[in-house]
Design a protein around this motif. Structure first.
Motif, PDB file in Angstrom:
ATOM      1  N   THR A   1       3.815   2.698  16.098  1.00  0.00           N
ATOM      2  CA  THR A   1       3.634   3.383  14.743  1.00  0.00           C
ATOM      3  C   THR A   1       2.563   4.169  14.508  1.00  0.00           C
ATOM      4  N   SER A   2       1.369   3.700  15.035  1.00  0.00           N
ATOM      5  CA  SER A   2       0.015   4.440  14.624  1.00  0.00           C
ATOM      6  C   SER A   2      -0.865   4.106  16.055  1.00  0.00           C
ATOM      7  N   THR A   3      -1.998   4.812  15.759  1.00  0.00           N
ATOM      8  CA  THR A   3      -2.988   4.600  16.814  1.00  0.00           C
ATOM      9  C   THR A   3      -4.256   3.759  16.178  1.00  0.00           C
TER      10      THR A   3
ATOM     11  N   SER B   1       8.547  -5.131  13.844  1.00  0.00           N
ATOM     12  CA  SER B   1       7.207  -4.917  14.583  1.00  0.00           C
ATOM     13  C   SER B   1       6.444  -3.822  14.254  1.00  0.00           C
ATOM     14  N   LYS B   2       5.067  -3.952  14.091  1.00  0.00           N
ATOM     15  CA  LYS B   2       4.093  -3.059  13.684  1.00  0.00           C
ATOM     16  C   LYS B   2       2.979  -2.929  14.937  1.00  0.00           C
ATOM     17  N   LEU B   3       3.602  -2.276  15.786  1.00  0.00           N
ATOM     18  CA  LEU B   3       2.554  -2.117  16.852  1.00  0.00           C
ATOM     19  C   LEU B   3       1.574  -0.706  16.989  1.00  0.00           C
ATOM     20  N   VAL B   4       0.457  -1.157  17.008  1.00  0.00           N
ATOM     21  CA  VAL B   4      -0.634  -0.184  16.921  1.00  0.00           C
ATOM     22  C   VAL B   4      -1.096   0.187  18.296  1.00  0.00           C
ATOM     23  N   ALA B   5      -1.704   1.382  18.629  1.00  0.00           N
ATOM     24  CA  ALA B   5      -2.234   1.560  19.893  1.00  0.00           C
ATOM     25  C   ALA B   5      -3.738   0.839  19.907  1.00  0.00           C
TER      26      ALA B   5
ATOM     27  N   PHE C   1       1.736   7.240  23.714  1.00  0.00           N
ATOM     28  CA  PHE C   1       2.419   8.200  22.800  1.00  0.00           C
ATOM     29  C   PHE C   1       2.958   7.344  21.793  1.00  0.00           C
ATOM     30  N   LEU C   2       2.961   7.989  20.456  1.00  0.00           N
ATOM     31  CA  LEU C   2       3.875   7.114  19.280  1.00  0.00           C
ATOM     32  C   LEU C   2       5.293   7.343  19.555  1.00  0.00           C
ATOM     33  N   GLN C   3       6.062   6.533  20.233  1.00  0.00           N
ATOM     34  CA  GLN C   3       7.297   6.428  20.762  1.00  0.00           C
ATOM     35  C   GLN C   3       7.839   5.255  20.783  1.00  0.00           C
ATOM     36  N   SER C   4       9.085   5.020  20.823  1.00  0.00           N
ATOM     37  CA  SER C   4       9.655   3.700  21.282  1.00  0.00           C
ATOM     38  C   SER C   4       9.775   3.517  22.882  1.00  0.00           C
ATOM     39  N   TYR C   5       9.683   2.394  23.154  1.00  0.00           N
ATOM     40  CA  TYR C   5       9.470   2.083  24.825  1.00  0.00           C
ATOM     41  C   TYR C   5      10.528   0.913  24.948  1.00  0.00           C
ATOM     42  N   PRO C   6      11.451   1.044  26.043  1.00  0.00           N
ATOM     43  CA  PRO C   6      12.564   0.003  26.179  1.00  0.00           C
ATOM     44  C   PRO C   6      11.979  -1.394  26.338  1.00  0.00           C
ATOM     45  N   ALA C   7      12.652  -2.458  25.930  1.00  0.00           N
ATOM     46  CA  ALA C   7      12.614  -3.473  26.227  1.00  0.00           C
ATOM     47  C   ALA C   7      13.857  -4.423  26.262  1.00  0.00           C
ATOM     48  N   GLU C   8      13.712  -5.712  26.761  1.00  0.00           N
ATOM     49  CA  GLU C   8      15.061  -6.460  26.883  1.00  0.00           C
ATOM     50  C   GLU C   8      14.729  -7.818  26.459  1.00  0.00           C
ATOM     51  N   LEU C   9      15.712  -8.202  25.751  1.00  0.00           N
ATOM     52  CA  LEU C   9      15.765  -9.752  25.308  1.00  0.00           C
ATOM     53  C   LEU C   9      16.734 -10.639  26.072  1.00  0.00           C
ATOM     54  N   VAL C  10      16.338 -11.717  26.643  1.00  0.00           N
ATOM     55  CA  VAL C  10      16.992 -12.533  27.539  1.00  0.00           C
ATOM     56  C   VAL C  10      17.410 -13.778  27.069  1.00  0.00           C
TER      57      VAL C  10
ATOM     58  N   TYR D   1       0.964  -6.526  23.789  1.00  0.00           N
ATOM     59  CA  TYR D   1      -0.291  -5.721  23.552  1.00  0.00           C
ATOM     60  C   TYR D   1      -0.182  -4.328  24.039  1.00  0.00           C
ATOM     61  N   VAL D   2      -0.641  -3.269  22.963  1.00  0.00           N
ATOM     62  CA  VAL D   2      -0.390  -1.991  23.344  1.00  0.00           C
ATOM     63  C   VAL D   2      -1.981  -1.319  23.601  1.00  0.00           C
TER      64      VAL D   2
END
Length: 682
Positions: free
Chosen positions: A277-279, A178-182, A246-255, A240-241
């Motif tokens: 990863t970035s803003t 993933s490349k998630l950007v704010a 904050f530039l950090q990891s957030y918990p998620a769950e794969l079911v 969507y972010v």
């Protein structure tokens, strides 16, 4: 002396022989509490039961009595026990586990977090733990004094038997991409593998996220079908972010929701982390800008300024002003040039928009950026129309594009400021006027100064209906050149300074058709009568009286009354006869000619009789003309002398011939008279 030395040596030898050292031998044992079955890819906490045992004494056993019973617990305790796991398919999360003091004979539960290799095969495995500890030695001398010493660096090891078995139904997460950007939507791609024994039927993968990350409802589940043992599948989800995270990891769950071999519904969940990863994916640098303040005018009528689409007052004074005034604002048109750099992934069909929250400033341009790879830059120009006063205004740029998946994405707001300056792009440095007076048509020459402007189109505007530009447009290639305008001033205009406006349309390095407005005053002269000698004709000869014809024009802007033209000459010329002044004075005056009323532009023809002395030679002789007149208020004025020249030509030939004939006739008469006298005398 020798006897004393021998006595001391014997005492020391006896003390050495009578001291005793006591040390225990220890052995460690470990076992697993609860089930010892783990599964490939499993990560969980297990509990190890650790125990030490006294297997004997290293030397003589310590006699037990009321004097030694207090030191036995010290000799039978392993001090500062530490566990260090050895490398294995079963990895312990901590490199060192501190147990502390462990009295022998007591069981100490130790919690370990273990991670089983996902590729581990089924079977029995030993989890080996190396033990490091310290034990205590007791030294007792002959006097019963006890000395305790620490013996460090003691080692031992234990092994715990663990059985690895596959689950009936299970999966492992092989990778998360993933490349998630704010401030934008991103894609999370997860690769899983069926690590269980049995097949997962009709499998559906669901991604659950926690705030602030939000799932796209249209792309939050993936159907993967039947997953046999060892089969791998890839699933993609959209999230969507929002801005400000904050530039950090957030918990998620794969079911994984599936059916078992018996058709019963079941589900398995695995935790994972989603990292921001970035803003933003873009960097914006300001290159140049220009925006001047708008001008507000009070005018009587409106026209459409050519090529500017700005309402401008009508300049043609076809009818007298009614006194009605309209207030209009001429906005300025500027630009903001920026460099946009793509700092993220490759994008397609990108375009940028500039938005202001202030309604007085708008930007309608949406420059196209096209396809941009990572690190590529584009220089773009935003055109801005402003009716705002001088100041600094905040706007923001939004870039819309298509990501590698073809979805339309909008970037977060990138804030920029724009300064509205009080001065126009081209300042009026010098104004020259010619024949600009009440009731006249005159010229205005304007010299402009500015940097970077070229292809300048100028439009002259007069808010006052008494000043009407006849040629209201002008073109100069560069600043510093003069622009010339012709302006008609009505008879109703007042003398003095009048304010004019100059709409400037020009090009720069980054933009074209920019608009700014300059203002400057011009002086309108009052009504004045000025005269011009149009022509002078004379027929003068020596020793004669001739005519002098003079044409005089009222080149001023005022009507004059009772005008008298006066001619002054000097020797060898003199004014002959009289010039009638008509009914004003009732008699003729030498050197004066009555003209009467003269309107602006009228030409008067006057005639004078001039005597030429007989000794006058051929050539031009100076003379001067003055005009005496009355203005509309009844005041008398006399102009300055206008110098003219009068030409004296030679005498005409027929005069000489007539003189010769007279001379011959006279000679003939004289001769006849002489002959008669002679005949009478005879």
């Amino acid at each position: 002396m020798r006897s004393w030395l021998l006595l001391i040596v014997l005492v020391l030898l006896f003390a050495k022989v009578s001291a005793f050292s006591f040390e225990t031998n220890m052995d460690f044992h470990a076992s697993m509490a609860g089930t010892n079955v783990l599964h490939p890819g499993e990560k969980r906490q297990i509990t190890i039961l650790l125990e030490c045992e006294i297997t004997g004494w290293a030397g003589s056993p310590l006699p037990v009595n009321e004097n030694t019973s207090q030191i036995i617990p010290l000799l039978t305790t392993a001090k500062d026990v530490r566990l260090e796991p050895s490398a294995s398919v079963i990895r312990v999360e901590s490199d060192q586990i501190v147990v502390g003091d462990l009295p022998c004979g007591r069981v100490r539960p130790v919690n370990l977090v273990v991670d089983v290799n996902k590729d581990a095969r089924e079977g029995d495995y030993d989890l080996r733990l190396d033990i490091h500890y310290t034990k205590i030695l007791a030294n007792i001398d002959a006097g019963g004094n006890v000395t305790l010493n620490y013996k460090t660096g003691q080692t031992d090891s234990v092994s715990v038997e663990i059985k690895i078995e596959k689950k009936e139904y299970d999966f492992t997460i092989e990778s998360v991409s993933s490349k998630l950007v704010a401030g934008r939507e991103g894609v999370v791609t997860i690769k899983i593998k069926n690590s269980g024994i049995k097949t997962l039927y009709d499998t559906v993968l669901l991604l659950n996220t926690t705030p602030p990350i939000m799932l796209n409802p249209k792309a939050m589940s993936v159907y993967t079908g039947d997953l046999e043992n060892g089969k791998e599948v890839t699933a993609s989800f959209k999230v969507y972010v929002p801005d400000g995270v904050f530039l950090q990891s957030y918990p998620a769950e794969l079911v994984a929701v599936f059916r078992t071999s018996s058709g019963m519904p079941a589900k398995i969940s695995k935790p994972l982390g989603l990292k921001i990863t970035s803003t933003g994916y873009f960097r914006v640098e300001k290159l140049d800008e220009f925006l001047s303040s708008a001008k507000t005018l009070r005018v009587e009528q409106k026209i459409q300024m050519p090529s500017l689409s700005i309402p401008i007052p009508n300049q043609a004074p076809k009818q007298p002003s009614t006194g009605t005034q309209n207030v209009i604002t001429i906005p300025s048109r500027g630009f903001l040039a920026v460099r946009i750099t793509n700092t993220g992934e490759e994008i397609r069909d990108a375009f940028a928009t500039l938005i202001f929250d202030n309604p007085l400033i708008t930007s309608a341009s949406t420059p196209y950026l096209g396809d941009m790879k990572r690190g590529e830059s584009r220089n773009v120009t935003f055109y801005i129309t402003s009716s705002a006063p001088t100041g600094s205004y905040l706007g923001y740029i939004i870039i819309k594009y298509r990501d590698p998946y073809g979805d339309e994405v909008a970037s977060p707001k990138i804030y920029v400021n724009v300064d509205v300056k009080p001065t126009p792009a081209l300042e009026v440095r010098r104004v020259e006027t010619s024949n600009l007076g009440v009731g006249l048509v005159g010229d205005i020459k304007v010299t402009l100064a500015g940097e970077g402007a070229r292809n300048v189109r100028l439009y002259l505007i007069s808010p006052d209906s008494t000043l009407s530009p006849l040629s209201s447009t002008s073109y100069i290639e560069n600043s510093g050149e003069k622009a010339v305008f012709r302006v008609a001033v009505s008879d109703d205009a007042t003398a003095g300074n009048h304010l004019l406006y100059l709409v400037e349309s020009f090009d720069t390095e980054y933009a074209s058709d920019l608009v700014s407005v300059a203002e400057f005053p011009v002086y309108v002269a009052p009504k004045l009568a000025t005269f011009q000698v149009v022509s002078v004709k004379s027929d003068l000869h020596p020793d004669s009286t001739g005519d002098v014809f003079i044409e005089i024009k009222n080149s001023g802007n005022a009507e004059i009354y009772n005008a008298v033209v006066m001619l002054e000459v000097s020797a060898p010329l003199s004014v002959a006869g009289t010039s009638s002044l008509g009914s004003m004075i009732g008699q003729a005056q030498p050197g004066k000619y009555f003209v009467g009323t003269m309107k602006p532009g009228d030409v008067a023809k006057v005639r004078f009789r001039v005597d030429v002395d007989k000794d006058a030679g051929e050539g031009s002789y100076p003379a001067s003309v003055k005009i005496v007149y009355y203005d509309e208020n009844g005041y008398k004025h006399t102009t300055n002398s206008i110098v003219i020249s009068l030409d004296v030509k030679p005498s005409k030939p027929y005069v000489l011939i007539f003189a010769v004939i007279l001379a011959i006739v006279g000679l003939a008469i004289a001769g006849s008279f002489v002959r008669k006298r002679r005949s009478m005398n005879k």
